[in-house]
Design a protein around this motif. Structure first.
Motif, short mmCIF file in Angstrom:
data_model
loop_
_atom_site.label_atom_id
_atom_site.label_comp_id
_atom_site.label_asym_id
_atom_site.label_seq_id
_atom_site.Cartn_x
_atom_site.Cartn_y
_atom_site.Cartn_z
N TYR A 124 0.77 -1.29 0.01
CA TYR A 124 0.04 -0.06 -0.14
C TYR A 124 0.89 1.14 -0.04
O TYR A 124 1.84 1.65 0.85
N SER A 125 0.86 2.03 -1.05
CA SER A 125 1.46 3.18 -1.20
C SER A 125 0.62 4.50 -0.69
O SER A 125 -0.47 4.47 -0.75
N ILE A 184 -12.12 -3.79 -4.67
CA ILE A 184 -11.15 -3.20 -4.25
C ILE A 184 -11.30 -1.52 -4.33
O ILE A 184 -11.09 -0.66 -3.44
N GLY A 185 -11.92 -1.25 -5.54
CA GLY A 185 -12.19 0.30 -5.73
C GLY A 185 -10.96 0.82 -6.52
O GLY A 185 -9.96 0.15 -6.99
N GLY A 186 -11.06 2.17 -7.07
CA GLY A 186 -9.82 2.86 -7.48
C GLY A 186 -10.01 2.89 -9.12
O GLY A 186 -11.19 2.52 -9.72
N ASN A 187 -9.54 3.87 -9.74
CA ASN A 187 -9.64 4.02 -11.27
C ASN A 187 -8.66 4.15 -12.01
O ASN A 187 -8.55 4.31 -13.29
N ARG A 188 -7.52 3.19 -11.70
CA ARG A 188 -6.49 2.78 -12.31
C ARG A 188 -5.87 1.43 -12.00
O ARG A 188 -5.69 1.23 -10.76
N SER A 189 -6.11 0.52 -13.09
CA SER A 189 -5.96 -0.77 -12.49
C SER A 189 -5.37 -1.55 -13.69
O SER A 189 -5.61 -1.67 -14.81
N LEU A 246 -5.91 3.70 -5.98
CA LEU A 246 -7.01 3.83 -4.99
C LEU A 246 -7.49 5.35 -4.89
O LEU A 246 -8.79 5.62 -4.81
N GLY A 247 -6.57 6.38 -5.04
CA GLY A 247 -6.77 7.76 -5.04
C GLY A 247 -7.20 7.89 -3.18
O GLY A 247 -6.57 7.46 -2.32
N LYS A 248 -8.41 8.58 -3.19
CA LYS A 248 -8.86 8.72 -1.81
C LYS A 248 -9.96 8.06 -1.39
O LYS A 248 -10.47 8.23 -0.21
N GLY A 290 -2.19 3.91 -2.95
CA GLY A 290 -2.33 2.67 -4.21
C GLY A 290 -2.32 1.49 -3.51
O GLY A 290 -1.76 1.31 -2.18
N CYS A 291 -2.67 0.46 -4.27
CA CYS A 291 -2.70 -1.02 -3.51
C CYS A 291 -2.46 -2.00 -4.60
O CYS A 291 -2.64 -1.83 -5.95
#
Length: 582
Positions: free
Chosen positions: A161-162, A202-207, A426-428, A451-452
């Motif tokens: 996790y970043s 998990i979520g997020g917008n870059r994967s 993941l962003g926020k 990030g994850c």
């Protein structure tokens, strides 16, 4: 290492429940033993491979600047409630109560715990960036665990996790992890693809997913013949296969189609092409009033060309369905489609509150055929704008081989893959829900950018075997084989010459850092060779009196059993070390 001091437990027969090669060979080769459905003991042979995979991952994570920690397997429910995932994750989340009736979970992943740590420990922009990782046991209560380590309930995972101050900095952290993953899978010796992917729960917008190429892979990977475009089929963009919509050329005609419910039956009955037919897929989203009482579901009609299939991940991204959807019931269909049943549905004459979406290809169609919302009847000659309102347009379908690549370079082809790694920006998502903030350079609180990054460590064992095996057993890449070299002596106990040659070669290889084992068991040569072919040790050396008399030993390469030849005794150690890069 001597085999007599190790634990070798091979089986001649495949287990009755083995469905795929990796499941069969992990058990037959004595890598794992089943304890319960989806729960396995890692036996000494399997543990060696697991540790080698873990070592490579750990080295590359540290090289990329990540710092290791270990988080608890048991997590309090409060964290999951705070993030909002307590009610969303589903039955795969194993929940239980302690003796005080407090709710806990067995971790399937650790976004909540790591965010709580960051919330308490990261207070200033001066501490950023931070990347923390663990290699830890996870548990997901799969409804149907299968395929051995490929879809188990308990598994080993590396999750990192970043944390960054800005989205731009988080993007750099993501790129660093992406490159680290490429180095990891390169070192593991596997054929893989990094593909664009959906973020899922998990979520997020870059994967991006890392997929090991294998015939029995659960995922379908789409790639371009003319560029580096690659994506999971769930995310692969599907462009229209038509060059715009033509002007209407037919009248709207209603036809009786008794007993014809599928487009594949309607088209030949009416003497038209299947590709001129449009099928209707009806989805629904449950709704509730302010008191939590149910309201009539929101109904969405998705129109697809008859030879195309709905992509449910894409459908779930429609604004009306983002909160989750299901397929509409027959009662809901009857209410919205003039009392009709599935099999004769279409977009003409439907309830006004039904939201209509056309796939890009359908939006370019003219004079098409569709159900008439009357059982046993279909229309031909349907045209948007003339016979019904223009629909909303979205990418709704799965791509197919031969589609134009989304980047316009080449066409799309498909292959199967096994997901073994996944990187997310993941962003926020979690920092906002759990109020994880830091003070920026101006002393103002800001939410952490996250990030994850996950790797299925134990899953890699199964994926590697699916990619690297034959009818004799496993063919390990040298980097993750339980042993790199096996020495098979003939008549070891009776021949002092063989004993001396074996000991000399073993000691010389071990001194050069080669992971070598001597099979000093009292077994027949055929059984000995079969065991090591099953286990998959990359290099085998056979030492016997006959060869020693001419100053030679036999070398066999596991990846190519035809690569069997005699090598001078004094040259074999250097030969093996060169092969292994030692």
């Amino acid at each position: 290492m001597r085999a007599s001091q190790f634990f070798i437990s091979t089986l001649k027969e495949a287990p009755a429940d083995a469905e795929i090669p990796s499941q069969e060979y992990t058990i037959r080769a004595g890598l794992i033993k089943k304890l319960a459905a989806g729960v396995y003991t890692y036996m000494p042979m399997g543990l060696r491979t697991l540790q080698k995979i873990t070592s490579i991952i750990r080295e590359e994570m540290v090289r990329a600047g990540a710092i290791e920690l270990t988080m608890p397997v048991v997590q309090p429910a409060e964290l999951w409630q705070e993030s909002g995932r307590w009610g969303k994750y589903g039955p795969e989340l194993l929940r239980f109560k302690d003796r005080h009736q407090r709710d806990f979970v067995i971790q399937p992943t650790s976004e909540e715990v790591i965010t709580a740590i960051a919330k308490s420990e990261i207070t200033s922009w001066r501490q950023l960036p931070v990347n923390l990782f663990q290699i830890q046991t996870k548990f997901r209560d799969e409804r149907r665990p299968r395929f051995g380590l490929m879809r188990g309930r308990e598994f080993v995972m590396k999750d990192a996790y970043s944390f960054d101050a800005t989205a731009e900095a988080a993007g750099k952290s993501y790129d660093i992890m992406y490159q680290a993953y490429c180095r990891i899978f390169d070192r593991l010796g596997l054929n893989y693809r990094a593909v664009r992917a959906d973020s899922g729960a998990i979520g997020g917008n870059r994967s991006q997913e890392f997929q090991v190429i294998a015939d029995v892979g659960e995922d379908v990977i789409v790639y371009s013949t003319g560029s580096d475009y690659a994506a999971n089929i769930e995310l692969a963009e599907a462009k229209s296969v038509l060059d715009g919509r033509k002007a209407p050329a037919q009248d709207l005609v209603k036809h009786a189609t008794p007993g014809k419910e599928k487009c594949e039956d309607v088209a030949p009955f009416l003497g038209i092409e299947l590709t001129s037919c449009v099928k209707s897929v009806v989805l629904a989203q449950d709704r509730y009033d302010e008191k939590g009482d149910p309201l009539p579901a929101l109904v969405v009609l998705c129109l697809l060309r008859a030879d195309h299939e709905l992509n449910e991940v894409k459908a779930g991204k429609l604004p009306e369905l983002k909160a989750g959807f299901r397929f509409a019931t027959e009662e809901e269909i009857a209410r919205c489609f003039n009392g009709s049943k599935p099999g004769s549905l279409g977009p003409i004459g439907i309830a006004k509150d039904v939201v209509v979406y056309a796939d890009r290809t359908v939006a370019d169609m003219s004079d098409f055929c569709c159900g008439a919302n009357e059982t046993g009847f279909h229309y031909t000659g349907i045209n948007f704008g003339r016979d019904l309102p223009e629909p909303k347009v979205a990418d709704l379908r799965n791509v197919v081989e031969g589609d134009v690549s989304p980047d316009g370079k080449g066409v799309l082809k498909m292959q199967r893959g096994i997901e073994v790694g996944h990187v997310f920006y993941l962003g926020k998502k979690y920092s906002e829900s759990m109020n994880a903030t830091f003070l920026d350079e101006n002393g103002k609180p800001q939410f952490l950018e996250m990030g994850c990054y996950g790797i299925g460590v134990s899953r890699l064992i199964g994926a590697a075997i699916e990619q690297c095996h034959d009818d004799k057993g496993i063919i390990w890449p040298a980097a993750i084989a339980p042993f790199e070299v096996v020495i098979c002596p003939m008549n070891l106990k009776k021949s002092e010459a063989v004993q001396a040659a074996v000991n000399k070669l073993h000691d010389e290889l071990a001194a050069r850092g080669v992971d070598v084992i001597v099979d000093d068991r009292d077994v027949r040569a055929g059984s000995m060779f079969a065991d090591w072919e099953l286990i998959g040790v990359p290099h085998r050396v056979v030492i016997g009196d006959r060869g020693l008399k001419t100053g030679e030993v036999e070398y066999v390469n596991r990846s190519s059993m035809a690569d069997k030849h005699m090598i001078k005794t004094e040259e074999i150690a250097a030969f093996l070390c060169e092969k292994l890069g030692k």
